[in-house]
Write a protein that holds these residues in place. Structure first.
Motif, PDB file in Angstrom:
ATOM      1  N   LEU A  58      -3.052  -7.787   1.018  1.00 19.67           N
ATOM      2  CA  LEU A  58      -1.968  -7.095   1.714  1.00 19.67           C
ATOM      3  C   LEU A  58      -1.300  -8.114   2.628  1.00 19.67           C
ATOM      4  N   PHE A  92      -7.350  -5.146  -0.131  1.00 22.63           N
ATOM      5  CA  PHE A  92      -7.326  -3.726  -0.490  1.00 22.63           C
ATOM      6  C   PHE A  92      -8.041  -3.531  -1.821  1.00 22.63           C
ATOM      7  N   LEU A 149       2.388  -0.482  -5.058  1.00 17.29           N
ATOM      8  CA  LEU A 149       2.034  -0.256  -3.653  1.00 17.29           C
ATOM      9  C   LEU A 149       2.754  -1.242  -2.746  1.00 17.29           C
ATOM     10  N   VAL A 200      -0.782   2.013   4.330  1.00 14.37           N
ATOM     11  CA  VAL A 200      -1.501   2.202   3.070  1.00 14.37           C
ATOM     12  C   VAL A 200      -2.005   3.633   2.943  1.00 14.37           C
TER      13      VAL A 200
END
Length: 280
Positions: A135, A144, A229, A251
């Motif tokens: 991330l 992550f 994401l 997140v």
């Protein structure tokens, strides 16, 4: 006489009579009818443009014209090409910038490649895929770890840590229920081939599968999710210089959005959670 009512009535009988005949019956001039029609169509167009704008804003410009069309069709009939033209004209296109990640980790005791790119599952928690991604933000790095259910693309477990070690993937794994006939697929990263992780997998009655070395396409669904994401949060919202707490909250919020709100074309334009509930 309401213009909208007149327009709707004339359109309903167009196959039987001409516009001139219909106008004569109503006692209005053809020019008046066409002026009303142009005004009504303009109002409809403006209303559609505003609906599209609100949908794009609501989903933070993560959707292209196909998904916006799917959402719009829940309320009205529309053509995807018209939606595409409106989004282009109004500057409402998808603003997601896709990023690729490099594979990390060295294999120690890889499992057999059992999934074999068969990414379809007949039931929840039947086939799962897992991976780790970074991330990016500021001068620090967070990692992550997530597990995705191939049945509906739902994220069923995830963890965030400042180290890419075995404890990160174990924390993610421990969120899964203990059950048999569950296949869990990963790459050949050292955290997955470690004895501690392999023992934990067996302890849950899970069958392990691993991608072939240097073949990220063997684990494409989770690779795609991680790319989505980051593209729909950090890159889209420019969260490159922020705090650990904001990253973690970003997140968590996105996982909730992804599972419960974000529609997927392959799920008949439903969210993963809605798809699972409707299929139950």
């Amino acid at each position: 006489m309401e213009p909208q009512v007149v327009i709707a009535w004339v359109e309903s009988i167009r196959e039987e009579v001409t516009v001139s005949e219909a106008c004569a019956w109503l006692g209005i001039a053809r020019a008046t009818y066409y002026r009303w029609k142009a005004s009504v169509e303009t109002e409809r167009t403006n209303a559609t443009v505003e609906k599209i704008r609100q949908l794009c804003i609501r989903h933070k410009f993560r959707y292209g014209y196909r998904k916006i069309t799917a959402l719009l069709r829940r309320e009205q009939r529309t053509n995807h090409k018209r939606v595409q033209r409106i989004m282009q004209r109004e500057g409402l296109q998808c603003r997601v910038r896709m990023k690729k990640r490099k594979a990390t980790g060295q294999p120690a005791h890889p499992a057999e490649h059992l999934l074999k790119r068969q990414f379809h599952a007949e039931a929840p928690l039947q086939k799962l895929v897992t991976d780790i991604t970074y991330l990016p933000f500021g001068g620090k790095m967070l990692y992550f770890s997530s597990i995705l259910d191939l049945y509906n693309g739902e994220i069923v477990a995830y963890s965030i840590a400042d180290k890419q070690d075995t404890s990160l993937v174990l924390d993610t794994l421990n969120q899964l229920p203990k059950r048999t006939s569950m296949l869990l697929h990963s790459d050949q990263g050292s955290v997955y081939t470690s004895q501690a992780y392999q023992a934990a997998v067996k302890g849950k009655g899970i069958t392990m599968s691993m991608s072939r070395k240097g073949t990220p396409a063997d684990n494409a669904p989770i690779e795609s999710f991680h790319s989505t994401l980051k593209s729909e949060t950090f890159y889209l919202e420019d969260l490159m210089c922020t705090t650990t707490a904001i990253v973690e909250q970003t997140v968590r919020d996105y996982i909730t959005y992804y599972n419960s709100i974000r529609i997927q074309a392959k799920l008949n334009n439903q969210s993963p959670v809605d798809y699972r509930r409707l299929a139950a």
